[in-house]
Design a protein around this motif. Structure first.
Motif, PDB file in Angstrom:
ATOM      1  N   CYS A  42       0.864 -30.007   7.054  1.00 53.01           N
ATOM      2  CA  CYS A  42       1.247 -28.603   6.940  1.00 53.01           C
ATOM      3  C   CYS A  42       0.395 -27.728   7.860  1.00 53.01           C
ATOM      4  CB  CYS A  42       1.056 -28.151   5.491  1.00 53.01           C
ATOM      5  SG  CYS A  42       1.659 -26.495   5.095  1.00 53.01           S
ATOM      6  N   SER A  43       0.887 -26.534   8.158  1.00 56.69           N
ATOM      7  CA  SER A  43       0.110 -25.539   8.883  1.00 56.69           C
ATOM      8  C   SER A  43      -1.159 -25.227   8.099  1.00 56.69           C
ATOM      9  CB  SER A  43       0.933 -24.260   9.062  1.00 56.69           C
ATOM     10  OG  SER A  43       0.110 -23.137   9.294  1.00 56.69           O
ATOM     11  N   GLU A  44      -2.309 -25.293   8.753  1.00 56.73           N
ATOM     12  CA  GLU A  44      -3.586 -25.038   8.082  1.00 56.73           C
ATOM     13  C   GLU A  44      -3.638 -23.627   7.502  1.00 56.73           C
ATOM     14  OE1 GLU A  44      -6.505 -26.666   7.445  1.00 56.73           O
ATOM     15  OE2 GLU A  44      -5.656 -28.596   8.032  1.00 56.73           O
ATOM     16  N   ASP A  45      -3.204 -22.655   8.276  1.00 57.55           N
ATOM     17  CA  ASP A  45      -3.249 -21.270   7.798  1.00 57.55           C
ATOM     18  C   ASP A  45      -2.388 -21.094   6.559  1.00 57.55           C
ATOM     19  OD1 ASP A  45      -4.962 -20.577   9.821  1.00 57.55           O
ATOM     20  OD2 ASP A  45      -3.406 -19.740  11.124  1.00 57.55           O
ATOM     21  N   LEU A  46      -1.204 -21.699   6.577  1.00 59.68           N
ATOM     22  CA  LEU A  46      -0.308 -21.572   5.425  1.00 59.68           C
ATOM     23  C   LEU A  46      -0.917 -22.230   4.200  1.00 59.68           C
ATOM     24  CD1 LEU A  46       2.345 -20.824   4.064  1.00 59.68           C
ATOM     25  CD2 LEU A  46       3.346 -22.925   5.012  1.00 59.68           C
ATOM     26  N   HIS A  48      -4.072 -22.888   3.461  1.00 59.37           N
ATOM     27  CA  HIS A  48      -5.210 -22.129   2.946  1.00 59.37           C
ATOM     28  C   HIS A  48      -4.721 -20.912   2.152  1.00 59.37           C
ATOM     29  CE1 HIS A  48      -8.832 -24.069   4.482  1.00 59.37           C
ATOM     30  NE2 HIS A  48      -8.183 -24.323   5.616  1.00 59.37           N
ATOM     31  N   GLY A  49      -3.653 -20.282   2.634  1.00 58.13           N
ATOM     32  CA  GLY A  49      -3.081 -19.163   1.895  1.00 58.13           C
ATOM     33  C   GLY A  49      -2.505 -19.599   0.558  1.00 58.13           C
ATOM     34  N   VAL A  50      -1.867 -20.769   0.536  1.00 51.99           N
ATOM     35  CA  VAL A  50      -1.317 -21.308  -0.714  1.00 51.99           C
ATOM     36  C   VAL A  50      -2.439 -21.570  -1.712  1.00 51.99           C
ATOM     37  CG1 VAL A  50      -0.210 -23.339  -1.736  1.00 51.99           C
ATOM     38  CG2 VAL A  50       0.762 -22.294   0.314  1.00 51.99           C
ATOM     39  N   ARG A  51      -3.507 -22.201  -1.242  1.00 53.42           N
ATOM     40  CA  ARG A  51      -4.633 -22.502  -2.144  1.00 53.42           C
ATOM     41  C   ARG A  51      -5.225 -21.212  -2.718  1.00 53.42           C
ATOM     42  NH1 ARG A  51      -8.764 -26.026  -3.613  1.00 53.42           N
ATOM     43  NH2 ARG A  51     -10.791 -25.002  -3.744  1.00 53.42           N
ATOM     44  N   LYS A  52      -5.379 -20.210  -1.901  1.00 56.46           N
ATOM     45  CA  LYS A  52      -5.943 -18.940  -2.359  1.00 56.46           C
ATOM     46  C   LYS A  52      -5.056 -18.311  -3.430  1.00 56.46           C
ATOM     47  CE  LYS A  52      -7.366 -14.386  -0.565  1.00 56.46           C
ATOM     48  NZ  LYS A  52      -8.741 -14.405  -1.108  1.00 56.46           N
ATOM     49  N   GLU A  53      -3.737 -18.327  -3.218  1.00 54.69           N
ATOM     50  CA  GLU A  53      -2.821 -17.749  -4.213  1.00 54.69           C
ATOM     51  C   GLU A  53      -2.835 -18.552  -5.508  1.00 54.69           C
ATOM     52  OE1 GLU A  53       0.286 -16.043  -0.831  1.00 54.69           O
ATOM     53  OE2 GLU A  53       0.982 -17.476  -2.332  1.00 54.69           O
ATOM     54  N   MET A  54      -2.909 -19.863  -5.399  1.00 47.93           N
ATOM     55  CA  MET A  54      -2.946 -20.700  -6.596  1.00 47.93           C
ATOM     56  C   MET A  54      -4.151 -20.368  -7.461  1.00 47.93           C
ATOM     57  SD  MET A  54      -1.785 -24.380  -4.959  1.00 47.93           S
ATOM     58  CE  MET A  54      -2.179 -25.332  -6.429  1.00 47.93           C
ATOM     59  N   LEU A  55      -5.310 -20.227  -6.832  1.00 48.19           N
ATOM     60  CA  LEU A  55      -6.548 -20.011  -7.583  1.00 48.19           C
ATOM     61  C   LEU A  55      -6.704 -18.585  -8.083  1.00 48.19           C
ATOM     62  CD1 LEU A  55      -9.040 -22.077  -5.385  1.00 48.19           C
ATOM     63  CD2 LEU A  55      -8.033 -22.722  -7.584  1.00 48.19           C
ATOM     64  N   GLN A  89       2.989 -10.892  -4.262  1.00 47.68           N
ATOM     65  CA  GLN A  89       1.646 -11.416  -4.440  1.00 47.68           C
ATOM     66  C   GLN A  89       1.557 -12.904  -4.091  1.00 47.68           C
ATOM     67  OE1 GLN A  89      -1.040  -9.408  -5.403  1.00 47.68           O
ATOM     68  NE2 GLN A  89       0.525  -7.831  -5.040  1.00 47.68           N
ATOM     69  N   LEU A  90       2.710 -13.548  -3.861  1.00 51.13           N
ATOM     70  CA  LEU A  90       2.737 -15.001  -3.640  1.00 51.13           C
ATOM     71  C   LEU A  90       3.524 -15.359  -2.379  1.00 51.13           C
ATOM     72  CD1 LEU A  90       3.537 -15.988  -7.346  1.00 51.13           C
ATOM     73  CD2 LEU A  90       1.286 -16.076  -6.241  1.00 51.13           C
ATOM     74  N   PRO A  91       3.273 -14.726  -1.257  1.00 50.17           N
ATOM     75  CA  PRO A  91       4.078 -14.988  -0.064  1.00 50.17           C
ATOM     76  C   PRO A  91       3.913 -16.401   0.488  1.00 50.17           C
ATOM     77  CG  PRO A  91       2.182 -13.635   0.495  1.00 50.17           C
ATOM     78  CD  PRO A  91       2.219 -13.709  -0.999  1.00 50.17           C
ATOM     79  N   CYS A  92       2.705 -16.942   0.438  1.00 46.56           N
ATOM     80  CA  CYS A  92       2.469 -18.276   1.007  1.00 46.56           C
ATOM     81  C   CYS A  92       3.118 -19.368   0.149  1.00 46.56           C
ATOM     82  CB  CYS A  92       0.976 -18.527   1.145  1.00 46.56           C
ATOM     83  SG  CYS A  92       0.166 -17.449   2.350  1.00 46.56           S
ATOM     84  N   LEU A  93       2.997 -19.253  -1.177  1.00 48.93           N
ATOM     85  CA  LEU A  93       3.639 -20.230  -2.062  1.00 48.93           C
ATOM     86  C   LEU A  93       5.149 -20.222  -1.876  1.00 48.93           C
ATOM     87  CD1 LEU A  93       1.587 -19.911  -5.359  1.00 48.93           C
ATOM     88  CD2 LEU A  93       2.221 -22.054  -4.257  1.00 48.93           C
ATOM     89  N   GLN A  94       5.742 -19.048  -1.774  1.00 50.06           N
ATOM     90  CA  GLN A  94       7.182 -18.971  -1.589  1.00 50.06           C
ATOM     91  C   GLN A  94       7.581 -19.552  -0.227  1.00 50.06           C
ATOM     92  OE1 GLN A  94       9.024 -15.416  -2.929  1.00 50.06           O
ATOM     93  NE2 GLN A  94      10.885 -15.694  -1.722  1.00 50.06           N
ATOM     94  N   LYS A  95       6.788 -19.282   0.783  1.00 43.60           N
ATOM     95  CA  LYS A  95       7.094 -19.795   2.119  1.00 43.60           C
ATOM     96  C   LYS A  95       7.019 -21.319   2.147  1.00 43.60           C
ATOM     97  CE  LYS A  95       5.906 -19.006   6.978  1.00 43.60           C
ATOM     98  NZ  LYS A  95       5.009 -18.250   7.902  1.00 43.60           N
ATOM     99  N   LEU A  96       5.978 -21.884   1.503  1.00 41.53           N
ATOM    100  CA  LEU A  96       5.849 -23.335   1.463  1.00 41.53           C
ATOM    101  C   LEU A  96       6.987 -23.963   0.663  1.00 41.53           C
ATOM    102  CD1 LEU A  96       4.267 -25.927   2.073  1.00 41.53           C
ATOM    103  CD2 LEU A  96       2.973 -25.535  -0.032  1.00 41.53           C
ATOM    104  N   ARG A  97       7.304 -23.395  -0.487  1.00 43.64           N
ATOM    105  CA  ARG A  97       8.405 -23.922  -1.290  1.00 43.64           C
ATOM    106  C   ARG A  97       9.702 -23.948  -0.496  1.00 43.64           C
ATOM    107  NH1 ARG A  97      11.567 -20.317  -5.482  1.00 43.64           N
ATOM    108  NH2 ARG A  97      12.161 -19.553  -3.415  1.00 43.64           N
ATOM    109  N   ASP A  98      10.008 -22.842   0.178  1.00 44.13           N
ATOM    110  CA  ASP A  98      11.256 -22.771   0.935  1.00 44.13           C
ATOM    111  C   ASP A  98      11.259 -23.752   2.101  1.00 44.13           C
ATOM    112  OD1 ASP A  98      11.978 -20.814  -0.821  1.00 44.13           O
ATOM    113  OD2 ASP A  98      11.715 -19.136   0.573  1.00 44.13           O
ATOM    114  N   ALA A  99      10.094 -23.965   2.707  1.00 44.47           N
ATOM    115  CA  ALA A  99      10.012 -24.932   3.810  1.00 44.47           C
ATOM    116  C   ALA A  99      10.204 -26.362   3.307  1.00 44.47           C
ATOM    117  CB  ALA A  99       8.670 -24.789   4.520  1.00 44.47           C
ATOM    118  N   ILE A 100       9.615 -26.675   2.151  1.00 43.31           N
ATOM    119  CA  ILE A 100       9.732 -28.026   1.591  1.00 43.31           C
ATOM    120  C   ILE A 100      11.196 -28.355   1.284  1.00 43.31           C
ATOM    121  CG2 ILE A 100       9.214 -29.424  -0.463  1.00 43.31           C
ATOM    122  CD1 ILE A 100       6.907 -29.319   1.467  1.00 43.31           C
TER     123      ILE A 100
END
Length: 394
Positions: A42-46, A48-55, A89-100
């Motif tokens: 995965c994109s590193e920037d994406l 890291h954003g996902v991890r930050k939103e999760m936590l 508040q969850l742009p990275c999680l939504q972006k990753l989900r849609d990409a998956i």
């Protein structure tokens, strides 16, 4: 699809989709069953954003049953139903989900695994936090129309001073082979262990009686196994590739679908432990003649091992009455002091030899030596037995 091909590709590492042929060969040859590990994916920037939103922005609830204990968020499929302010508040999680679940990535997974079309409308993923002592026992993921299982790992990239997840931290994904070519039961021990690795995805096809796996207990103090677990499903009605009988391939080899069915089938067919089962007559009257005090010779023999108090007729009678009433009993200080002390010293020495006295998780196979081997499903009635014909060790 929720995202365009161009946007989906941008979410993954450059060149990922060019590796499909090599990954397909890796998948087909992997043991103990077909699976694939890709890191980084995965994109590193994406990520890291996902991890930050999760936590920082997700709520985790502790889940615990007889086979698992971990902390889990809600289904990420529900992100679409959130109020606009919460979704923002969850742009990275939504972006990753849609990409998956994009057409691009689903085609990639389909080509690597050879599993055929996958649903784009059925999203099924959640975030998990495994803290110390959390675990997930053996299972095969066979529920409904799941087709491919995947795990995305997001542990702290700087864990252990940047050296990655250590073996003594636990939390590995463990893959189990079949007991034998003739059996659909899982083997006693796993043959591959995969450490949680930052920016790694592991995926495999869900097959009854074959895709047996577990998550080892997390042992590292203060360590968290952060991940996203999800499934791709068979195409749903109206989607390309849908067929009413599409799941029949799961049963083509005659496999059974759950561990309980596997265990029951194996117990019925094998009869491999002890004497063959003999059915009691449907009607049988058992008459009790009460307790009989042991003879002097019996007492002399038994007191070499037992606490002599249990050989008194009054005590034997109370024990028998309680067992008859409750169908179970616990007897404290059953062995005599000398035998208990010698046995305790011997067990402590064996535990020390097998490194059972430290904080590290002992490896699979610990305690197996000589003619002694572990037997039984890793999650049902597991025990050690000595090699030999039935009742040879009685």
């Amino acid at each position: 699809a929720r995202v365009s091909t161009l946007d989906a590709r941008a979410c993954f590492r450059p060149g990922l989709f060019d590796d499909v042929d090599a990954l397909a060969k890796e998948f087909a040859s992997a043991q103990p069953f077909s699976h694939c590990c890709v890191a980084p994916f995965c994109s590193e920037d994406l990520l890291h954003g996902v991890r930050k939103e999760m936590l920082e922005r997700l709520h985790f609830t502790q889940k615990e049953t007889d086979i698992f204990k971990y902390h889990q968020s809600g289904d990420l499929a529900n992100l679409d139903g959130l109020p606009a302010a919460e979704k923002q508040q969850l742009p990275c999680l939504q972006k990753l989900r849609d990409a998956i679940y994009s057409q691009e990535f689903r085609d990639f997974v389909s080509k690597v695994t050879g599993c055929g079309p996958l649903s784009g409308s059925r999203t099924d993923m959640s975030t998990n936090r495994y803290k110390q002592r959390d675990h997930l026992l053996l299972h095969d993921d066979v529920i409904g129309d799941r087709r491919v299982s995947y795990i995305i790992y997001l542990p702290d990239p700087e864990i252990n001073d940047g050296n990655g997840w250590a073996p003594q931290d636990g939390g590995h994904l463990e893959l189990y082979p079949r007991e034998s070519k003739e059996s659909w039961a899982p083997a006693v021990n796993p043959t591959r262990r995969l450490a949680p690795r930052w920016n790694q995805i592991v995926f495999f096809t869900v097959l009854p009686g074959q895709s047996h796996h577990s998550v080892e207990e997390v042992a590292g103090m203060g360590k968290e196994r952060l991940s996203i677990q999800g499934w791709f499903h068979f195409p749903q009605p109206g989607e390309p590739g849908y067929s009413p009988d599409q799941m029949s391939q799961l049963w083509s080899a005659g496999a059974v679908s759950t561990l309980s069915q596997i265990e029951a089938k194996r117990q019925r067919e094998a009869g491999s432990v002890g004497d063959a089962f003999v059915q009691y007559p449907e009607q049988q009257t058992i008459e009790s003649s009460g307790c009989v005090e042991p003879s002097d010779d019996d007492k002399q023999l038994l007191t070499r091992f037992m606490n002599s108090s249990y050989l008194k007729l009054s005590v034997m009678t109370r024990v028998a009455d309680e067992f008859a009433e409750k169908s179970h009993i616990q007897l404290a200080q059953f062995l005599n002091n000398d035998v208990a002390a010698r046995l305790g010293d011997a067990l402590k020495a064996i535990d020390a030899h097998d490194a059972m006295t430290g904080t590290d998780i002992p490896p699979h196979g610990t305690g197996e030596r000589g003619r002694w081997h572990a037997f039984g499903s890793p999650v049902i009635r597991r025990f050690m037995r000595m090699d030999g014909p039935a009742m040879a060790n009685a």
